[in-house]
Design a protein around this motif. Structure first.
Motif, short mmCIF file in Angstrom:
data_model
loop_
_atom_site.label_atom_id
_atom_site.label_comp_id
_atom_site.label_asym_id
_atom_site.label_seq_id
_atom_site.Cartn_x
_atom_site.Cartn_y
_atom_site.Cartn_z
N PHE A 1 33.60 -45.10 -58.45
CA PHE A 1 33.65 -44.75 -59.69
C PHE A 1 34.88 -44.94 -60.41
N ARG A 2 34.93 -45.13 -61.67
CA ARG A 2 36.05 -45.57 -62.76
C ARG A 2 35.82 -44.82 -63.79
N GLY A 3 37.09 -44.14 -64.44
CA GLY A 3 36.74 -43.77 -65.81
C GLY A 3 37.33 -44.75 -66.73
N VAL A 4 36.62 -44.84 -67.92
CA VAL A 4 36.58 -45.82 -68.71
C VAL A 4 36.94 -45.31 -70.24
N HIS A 5 36.71 -44.10 -70.36
CA HIS A 5 36.79 -43.51 -71.72
C HIS A 5 36.59 -41.86 -71.62
N PRO A 6 37.85 -41.26 -72.04
CA PRO A 6 37.71 -39.63 -71.94
C PRO A 6 36.36 -39.27 -72.72
N MET A 7 36.01 -38.15 -72.01
CA MET A 7 34.54 -37.37 -72.30
C MET A 7 35.26 -35.90 -72.82
N PHE A 8 34.69 -35.36 -73.81
CA PHE A 8 35.22 -34.09 -74.53
C PHE A 8 34.14 -33.14 -74.44
N HIS A 9 34.65 -31.86 -74.60
CA HIS A 9 33.56 -30.59 -74.45
C HIS A 9 32.91 -30.44 -75.81
N THR A 10 33.19 -31.22 -76.90
CA THR A 10 32.48 -31.26 -77.99
C THR A 10 31.09 -32.28 -77.99
N HIS A 11 30.90 -32.76 -76.93
CA HIS A 11 29.59 -33.49 -76.79
C HIS A 11 28.99 -33.31 -75.51
N ASP A 12 27.81 -33.15 -75.43
CA ASP A 12 27.17 -33.30 -73.99
C ASP A 12 27.19 -34.61 -73.32
N LEU A 13 26.87 -34.45 -72.00
CA LEU A 13 27.11 -35.58 -71.09
C LEU A 13 25.80 -36.13 -70.82
N ARG A 14 25.36 -37.29 -70.83
CA ARG A 14 24.25 -38.10 -70.29
C ARG A 14 24.47 -38.69 -68.92
N LEU A 15 23.59 -38.30 -68.16
CA LEU A 15 23.57 -39.03 -66.67
C LEU A 15 22.63 -40.34 -66.78
N GLN A 16 23.08 -41.43 -66.45
CA GLN A 16 22.13 -42.41 -66.37
C GLN A 16 22.24 -43.48 -65.14
#
Length: 292
Positions: free
Chosen positions: A247-262
């Protein structure tokens, strides 16, 4: 001037002296810790987990088995343990888990005693759009009581904190995924995952610190939590856990939006491309699971 010469060379030589340093630790994912982690990563379509002693440990859950019990006086301002014990001390105020790759032999179990041997593999300076940075690569081997083990390589990036938040270039979400599932993200979920992994990094629970000091617009969703959820989704859709995962992080994700698993299964069914995506359609993490 080369990118290496742009770094203070004395500091880099001192950091490179840490290459080859090893550390051995003993740990255990107790049923209580497993229950805490299970509650933190659960969502409407997640698997139901049996977290009693002796049950199979889900892949990646060994990350909660080795908490760092350092005194409060030994925490840095960001909540991480101060550098200079195992990881090299460098003059960067931001430290993040950037990427990882793992292979699995057998299955660890909840409640068994685990041994982790860690080695600093490399210290590599780089320069990019966000300025100077250093990647520290650490290898881990986690062994269980019955011979099962995990081989892991972890990339940790050291960065300067910018004056303002400048997001990296967006990577588009997966095209035509085989599944696309939404995971609700809340402050409570981030707090629970921090608690289960004994992670005091303040960007995950202290909103004023995240905004005012590290210049993020909101609380940051944990990279390891995203990876665990992707691993679970891969197992659920393929029917068995993968033998290898990266795995590799490419952009920070924030608590202000939900997460989608694809996820998208490759032809032949032996590999799966994975990613966490935002409602706006770009990826936070890229991952790949392999079964052969």
């Amino acid at each position: 001037m080369s990118r290496v010469e742009s770094f203070p060379m004395v500091a880099m030589r001192e950091a490179e002296d840490w290459v080859g340093r090893t550390e051995e630790r003993w740990g255990c994912l107790t049923p209580e810790l497993a229950g805490m982690l299970n509650a933190a990563v659960s969502h409407p379509v997640s698997l139901r987990r049996d977290v009693r002693r002796g049950c199979l440990m889900p892949r990646l859950w060994h990350w909660a088995a080795f908490p760092e019990f350092v005194p409060l006086s030994q925490l840095a301002e960001d909540g991480h343990p101060k550098l200079g014990d195992f990881l090299p001390p460098l003059a960067f105020k931001r430290r993040m888990w950037a990427a990882g790759k793992l292979s699995f032999s057998g299955s660890l179990r909840i409640g068994e005693r685990l041994r982790r041997t860690s080695t600093i593999k490399s210290v590599t300076p780089k320069s990019g759009g966000t300025g100077d940075m250093v990647f520290v690569t650490v290898t881990h081997q986690v062994e269980g009581e019955t011979g099962s083990f995990v081989e892991e390589e972890q990339d940790i990036v050291y960065l300067h904190i910018p004056e303002t938040f400048t997001p990296p270039k967006r990577v588009p979400e997966l095209e035509s995924p085989d599944f696309d599932e939404t995971v609700p993200i809340t402050e409570a979920r981030l707090f629970r995952f921090s608690a289960a992994t004994y992670n005091a990094h303040r960007i995950h629970y202290d909103l004023s610190y995240a905004r005012e000091v590290e210049k993020y617009p909101a609380l940051v969703t944990h990279g390891p939590m995203q990876a665990i959820m992707l691993m679970e989704a891969a197992k659920r859709h393929a029917g068995e856990p993968p033998r290898r995962f990266r795995f590799r992080g490419v952009h920070p994700m924030f608590h202000t939006h939900d997460l989608r698993l694809q996820g998208r299964l490759a032809p032949g069914g032996k590999a799966m491309e994975l990613g966490t995506a935002t409602p706006a359609g770009y990826l936070g993490m890229q991952a790949k699971a392999e079964w052969d």
